[in-house]
Design a protein around this motif. Sequence first.
Motif, short mmCIF file in Angstrom:
data_model
loop_
_atom_site.label_atom_id
_atom_site.label_comp_id
_atom_site.label_asym_id
_atom_site.label_seq_id
_atom_site.Cartn_x
_atom_site.Cartn_y
_atom_site.Cartn_z
N ALA A 109 19.45 17.69 -4.53
CA ALA A 109 20.81 17.15 -4.61
C ALA A 109 21.13 16.66 -6.02
O ALA A 109 22.20 16.95 -6.57
N TYR A 110 20.17 15.92 -6.62
CA TYR A 110 20.43 15.39 -7.96
C TYR A 110 20.49 16.50 -9.00
O TYR A 110 21.29 16.44 -9.93
N VAL A 147 21.60 19.52 -8.43
CA VAL A 147 22.92 20.13 -8.24
C VAL A 147 23.98 19.34 -9.00
O VAL A 147 24.79 19.90 -9.75
N VAL A 148 23.95 18.01 -8.84
CA VAL A 148 24.95 17.15 -9.50
C VAL A 148 24.88 17.31 -11.02
O VAL A 148 25.89 17.57 -11.69
N TRP A 149 23.66 17.18 -11.58
CA TRP A 149 23.51 17.25 -13.04
C TRP A 149 23.87 18.62 -13.58
O TRP A 149 24.52 18.72 -14.62
N ILE A 160 25.90 20.95 -12.25
CA ILE A 160 27.35 21.19 -12.17
C ILE A 160 28.09 20.42 -13.28
O ILE A 160 28.93 20.97 -13.98
N LEU A 161 27.73 19.13 -13.43
CA LEU A 161 28.40 18.33 -14.47
C LEU A 161 28.11 18.88 -15.87
O LEU A 161 29.01 18.99 -16.70
#
Lengths: 244, 80
Positions: free
Chosen positions: B45-46, B48-50, B52-53
């Motif tokens: 999950a983390y 994915v967040v990093w 994408i950003l």
Amino acid sequence: MNRPLYVALERALFIATLLLVPICLYSLFMVVPMEEKMGVVQRIFYFHVPAAFSAFLGVAVCALFSALYLWKRERRHDLIAHAGAELGVLFCTIVLLTGPIWARPVWGVWWTGEVRLTSTLVLWLIYVGYLVLRQNAENREQAARWSAVVAIIGALDMPIIYKSVEWWRGLHPKVLKMSGGGGLDPAMERTLLLCTTTFFLLFFYLLIQRVRAGRLQDEVEDLLHRARQAHAAGAPTPTTGADA
Amino acid sequence: MILPDIASTGGALTALLQAAGVPDAVAGAVDPAQVARGFRFLTAAYTVVWVILAIYIMSLSVRLRRLSQQVRRLKERLGI
């Protein structure tokens, strides 16, 4: 806003975001207690929920400035609306990807037809449609007008997403007190607030950058238009400069 | 490729949580294999967040630089 103040605000947002990211990571890995039922995977919550709030903020900014555009027909309102939509899609993508990763170990499935999940996917599709519509419009004015209508209609999905856990019983938990949940441990609440603040600062920093990109794009189009007029009057036509 | 032993990884993670001050009643009560599995999903999950950003910020930065260059070149050619 005058230029030095604008630059100072932009820098302050960037520095504040950079400073808050490690504090958030420290807080969510070292300070918050372990959730008893879900264990360590519950820590996805501290990125998933702020991303959802940021997606809502993007959609709200887009809808508000779209309404202002339809009322006053000022280009700057359309630029802000467009930037809000793009950021709304960005953060909604994060929500839609982190949600299933959290759901799999907790619910045993990646995705269900639950109302909150489905309505969030619908919101994402509406705003992706908004961006596609803008790309395919015949001119700037048409893109602004049509997409403003889509943005306002799309924003009606927000209260459905927000209230879905109250209106329909589903798997998605009601955690926050404001959503009718039981509330959080104070340390969890503080960390959530910290992470949400960080996401919002990042959102506003990116919003400023995206609006600037929109302004520059307008400037390029205007300069090319002037160049074509000059060419029609006999001067050589310049290219966009991108190929130079 | 050497695959890490999930149970020992989970045990190490549990120990790490205890060392980080997470109460024994909570960290110790969790099965190490379950902790390791949770960490895999959390890492995914983390990431994915990093990712994408990072992709968005980089693409926006490239877009801004390209547009600034275009504006500058067009102004030069138009003599503005």
